[in-house]
Design a protein around this motif. Structure first.
Motif, short mmCIF file in Angstrom:
data_model
loop_
_atom_site.label_atom_id
_atom_site.label_comp_id
_atom_site.label_asym_id
_atom_site.label_seq_id
_atom_site.Cartn_x
_atom_site.Cartn_y
_atom_site.Cartn_z
N UNK A 1 0.83 -1.07 -0.33
CA UNK A 1 -0.16 0.42 -0.45
C UNK A 1 0.66 0.89 -0.17
N UNK A 2 0.69 2.06 -0.88
CA UNK A 2 1.37 3.40 -0.83
C UNK A 2 0.24 4.34 -0.72
N UNK A 3 0.90 5.37 0.34
CA UNK A 3 0.00 5.75 0.72
C UNK A 3 0.50 7.71 0.86
N UNK A 4 -0.15 9.54 0.28
CA UNK A 4 0.64 10.04 1.05
C UNK A 4 -0.26 11.30 0.11
N UNK B 1 -8.99 -6.65 -8.52
CA UNK B 1 -9.85 -6.14 -7.59
C UNK B 1 -9.88 -7.42 -7.09
N UNK B 2 -9.56 -8.54 -6.24
CA UNK B 2 -9.95 -9.40 -5.97
C UNK B 2 -10.33 -9.20 -4.33
N UNK C 1 -0.24 -7.04 -4.72
CA UNK C 1 0.05 -7.96 -4.04
C UNK C 1 -0.89 -7.86 -3.23
N UNK C 2 -0.71 -8.53 -2.11
CA UNK C 2 -1.95 -9.09 -1.13
C UNK C 2 -2.24 -8.23 0.00
N UNK D 1 -3.75 -9.98 2.93
CA UNK D 1 -3.69 -11.35 2.74
C UNK D 1 -4.26 -11.85 3.94
N UNK D 2 -4.12 -13.31 3.75
CA UNK D 2 -5.02 -14.22 5.11
C UNK D 2 -4.14 -15.86 5.19
#
Length: 458
Positions: A288-291, A378-379, A308-309, A342-343
């Motif tokens: 995850x990229x945030x900003x 889009x999982x 990625x998961x 992620x599971x």
């Protein structure tokens, strides 16, 4: 080293030349040796004042940082270890009140060993005053960007530092709630560093002193530019033709050469700064990229999955980003691209369910507009949590599905050769999603389709 500079030397490092103006202050009455009558306290203060040229452990004022005006609060560590006493609290409260009155962001430059023991609980309770002032400033929609120097420990770190919206740290600075003389004797000293706080998601970045003014200036410019207009939808960077079948859509979304979040962010923003960490001990820099970034002269916040998961820390960081953007009145762009949450067992131990729930709640409840573009996979719910109801688009090389075709076939006890027909049955192609009213279409994303709003299903 810049982290050993005095309060005023550090202000000169951060503020544009000759722009800092100290705020007036009035010190209240003072008992001999302070509120506890601590023997020798007045003499210690006098020596500290003579050595530093300051009457207290903070210097507060206003200044320009790369042209952006802010309230600057600089700690003088040479004055009794930069400790917080009652008069320190008076100055801090006045600085925050001035910031709210004049609609200015606050930049604490923190170098402190904690609360002043010579003033006992009256010193410690200044942390409550600081916390209230910070909360009032947050509620007023004003940004707080902290710079933690060496050292930044105790309640000063836990309020002015860690409590800020964005936390920048100097390389090698000692940062942590526990000071060096009160830690367990076997404690790993590496855990109490700026670098460790970034790795744990408690600070956003380590910034060298020579880059600090420019970095602070970028953050201030971006966080002080509210806008009520939604973020424009990015143009597709990959395929422009729609997939023929369901499995074709899946194959294209999973292709190694398909444009990912980094390419979209580079194309969309002329400048951007990264928000890092969930403030709960975790980061997900790979997922995850945030900003915040500048797009067409406006600030837009972004939360982007990378293919990625997504891990729990990634969802929590996105939630942090969206709430901050909402408070500051900045529109949000989200990019969906994940095979799912992620599971693994560790993800469950880290609170995957609550993290996803909080993100669903944030997207559903914020007042600032959120725009979503599905750029790849889009999982299931792990992707849907980042998608804005009624304001989601999808690129031609993406898909969105309740479940992956392979997993659907497995649950239905179908043989492997039935995976492709199952993908068709799931109706996961972009054009299927548009027909179902799940996504919106536009000429920019689907040439020749016009503009159609998503239905109430989304």
């Amino acid at each position: 080293m810049a982290e050993r500079l005095t309060a005023r030397e550090f202000l000169a490092l951060v503020a544009d030349d000759a722009t800092f103006t100290e705020l007036p202050h009035t010190d209240g009455p003072w008992r001999p040796d302070g509120p506890l009558g601590w023997p020798g306290y007045d003499a210690s203060r006098a020596r500290a004042a003579e050595r530093t040229g300051e009457a207290e452990s903070v210097v507060c004022g206003t200044g320009l940082v790369e042209g952006a005006r802010a309230v600057l609060v600089s700690f003088e560590f040479g004055f009794l270890g930069g400790s917080l006493g009652h008069r320190t609290g008076d100055r801090l409260a006045a600085a925050y009140a001035y910031a709210r009155e004049h609609r200015l962001p606050v930049v604490p430059l923190v170098a402190t060993g904690g609360s002043r023991m010579q003033e006992g609980m009256l010193a410690l309770t200044q942390l409550q005053r600081v916390a209230r002032q910070s909360a009032l400033t947050r509620a007023a929609g004003l940004a707080q960007i902290a710079v933690v120097r060496d050292p930044a420990t105790g309640g000063g770190w836990a309020t002015l530092g860690a409590g800020a919206d964005v936390v920048l740290a100097l390389p090698g600075a000692q940062v942590g709630f526990a000071g060096s003389r009160v830690r367990p004797p076997d404690a790993d000293p590496a855990a109490y560093t700026a670098e460790a706080q970034v790795a744990a998601g408690s600070a956003d970045a380590v910034v060298p002193p020579w880059e600090l003014r420019a970095t602070l200036g970028r953050w201030l410019r971006l966080l002080t530019a509210p806008s009520g207009e939604p973020a424009p939808v990015p143009a597709p960077l990959g395929a422009r033709d729609l997939p023929a079948g369901g499995w074709d859509a899946v194959r294209r979304a999973r292709a190694a050469g398909r444009p990912r979040a980094g390419a979209y962010l580079d194309a969309y923003f002329t400048d951007r700064v990264a928000l890092s960490g969930d403030r709960c001990g975790g980061r997900d820099p790979e997922g995850m990229l945030c900003g915040f970034g500048a797009h067409a002269g406006r600030t837009v916040a972004y939360a982007a999955q990378t293919g990625t998961a997504t891990r729990p820390a990634g969802y929590r960081t996105a939630t942090r980003l969206i709430h901050l953007a909402d408070r500051l009145g900045i529109p949000v762009l989200t990019l969906v691209d994940t095979p799912g949450a992620a599971n693994d067992a560790e993800a469950e131990r880290q609170g995957a369910g609550p993290a996803i729930a909080d993100l669903f709640g944030a997207v559903a409840s914020v007042r600032t507009p959120v725009t979503t573009l599905v750029i790849g996979e889009g999982g299931s719910g792990g992707a849907l949590a980042l998608a804005a109801p009624g304001s989601t688009w999808a690129t031609p090389d993406s898909y969105f599905s309740v479940i992956a075709p392979e997993h659907a076939a497995a649950i239905l006890k179908r043989p492997p050769e039935e995976v492709r027909p199952t993908a068709d049955q799931l109706r996961l192609r972009p054009q299927d999603l548009a027909d179902l009213g799940v996504i919106r279409t536009s000429e920019q994303v689907f040439p020749g389709t016009g503009d159609r709003r998503s239905g109430e299903r989304m």
